[in-house]
Design a protein around this motif. Structure first.
Motif, short mmCIF file in Angstrom:
data_model
loop_
_atom_site.label_atom_id
_atom_site.label_comp_id
_atom_site.label_asym_id
_atom_site.label_seq_id
_atom_site.Cartn_x
_atom_site.Cartn_y
_atom_site.Cartn_z
N ALA A 237 -12.28 8.49 -5.37
CA ALA A 237 -13.47 9.36 -5.32
C ALA A 237 -14.74 8.58 -5.64
O ALA A 237 -15.77 8.75 -4.99
N ILE A 238 -14.65 7.67 -6.59
CA ILE A 238 -15.83 6.87 -6.96
C ILE A 238 -16.07 5.76 -5.96
O ILE A 238 -17.19 5.55 -5.49
N PHE B 228 0.84 -1.19 0.00
CA PHE B 228 0.00 0.00 0.00
C PHE B 228 0.88 1.25 0.00
O PHE B 228 1.91 1.30 0.68
N GLU B 229 0.47 2.24 -0.78
CA GLU B 229 1.15 3.53 -0.84
C GLU B 229 0.12 4.65 -0.75
O GLU B 229 -1.05 4.45 -1.08
N ARG B 230 0.58 5.82 -0.36
CA ARG B 230 -0.28 7.00 -0.28
C ARG B 230 -0.79 7.34 -1.68
O ARG B 230 -0.05 7.25 -2.66
N ILE B 231 -2.04 7.74 -1.77
CA ILE B 231 -2.63 8.11 -3.05
C ILE B 231 -2.29 9.57 -3.34
O ILE B 231 -2.61 10.47 -2.55
N ALA B 232 -1.62 9.81 -4.45
CA ALA B 232 -1.25 11.16 -4.86
C ALA B 232 -2.46 11.91 -5.40
O ALA B 232 -3.33 11.31 -6.06
N ALA B 233 -2.51 13.20 -5.14
CA ALA B 233 -3.59 14.04 -5.66
C ALA B 233 -3.56 14.03 -7.18
O ALA B 233 -2.50 13.96 -7.80
N ASN B 234 -4.72 14.07 -7.79
CA ASN B 234 -4.89 14.12 -9.24
C ASN B 234 -4.28 12.93 -9.98
O ASN B 234 -3.94 13.04 -11.15
N SER B 235 -4.14 11.80 -9.32
CA SER B 235 -3.67 10.58 -9.96
C SER B 235 -4.88 9.72 -10.33
O SER B 235 -6.00 9.97 -9.88
N LEU B 236 -4.65 8.69 -11.14
CA LEU B 236 -5.73 7.78 -11.47
C LEU B 236 -6.32 7.17 -10.20
O LEU B 236 -7.55 7.09 -10.05
N ASP B 237 -5.47 6.79 -9.27
CA ASP B 237 -5.97 6.21 -8.02
C ASP B 237 -6.81 7.20 -7.23
O ASP B 237 -7.74 6.80 -6.52
#
Length: 157
Positions: free
Chosen positions: A130-131, A116-125
């Motif tokens: 968001a969904i 697991f890694e931190r989710i970067a802003a404006n990335s696909l993840d």
């Protein structure tokens, strides 16, 4: 409850033997799919089946479809990538990747064991999160990946 309902529908559906082996991934033509377009580039459309989101032990799992943005209506080439999320911790990791050929049949399955890694802003993840975690839905939805392809791979989000 939704997962149980979806599993019941899938269990009673008549699926080819090959798709029965893919129990970890949503079948490309399963009943009750709701594919939301989440992002699009010139070459690829990214989609999530919001009816196939699963939660277990604090981890939310979904599959992201990558479909060529252009192509013949008979070309069903696409891939599915398992994405695991820890919603409250803002973390994600990629799991198994499945590649489908032009006829829609599975060609390759690649297991991944990332951390697991931190989710970067404006990335696909971040769009996936968001969904999946924030219950945001898009207005561009399709009953299946095949339906999206048959509709001419529309340029919408």
């Amino acid at each position: 409850m939704l997962a149980l309902s979806l599993m019941a529908v899938l269990a009673t559906a008549s699926l080819p033997a090959q798709e029965e082996q893919l129990s970890a991934a949503p079948a490309p033509q399963a009943v009750g799919q709701n594919w939301n377009v989440i992002s699009r580039s010139n070459s690829t459309v990214y989609m999530i089946d919001v009816n196939a989101i699963k939660q277990q032990d604090g981890i939310t799992t979904t599959y992201v479809a990558r479909v060529p943005a252009q192509g013949d209506a008979g070309d069903k080439t696409h891939s599915l990538t398992e994405v695991n999320l820890r919603c409250n911790a803002n973390q994600s990791k990629t799991g198994t990747e499945i590649y489908y050929g032009a006829d829609g049949s599975e060609e390759e399955r690649i297991p991944n064991e990332y951390e697991f890694e931190r989710i970067a802003a404006n990335s696909l993840d971040s769009y996936v999160k968001a969904i999946v975690c924030d219950n945001e839905r898009t207005s561009s939805t399709f009953a299946s990946i095949d339906a999206f392809i048959a509709a001419g791979r529309p340029d919408s989000r």
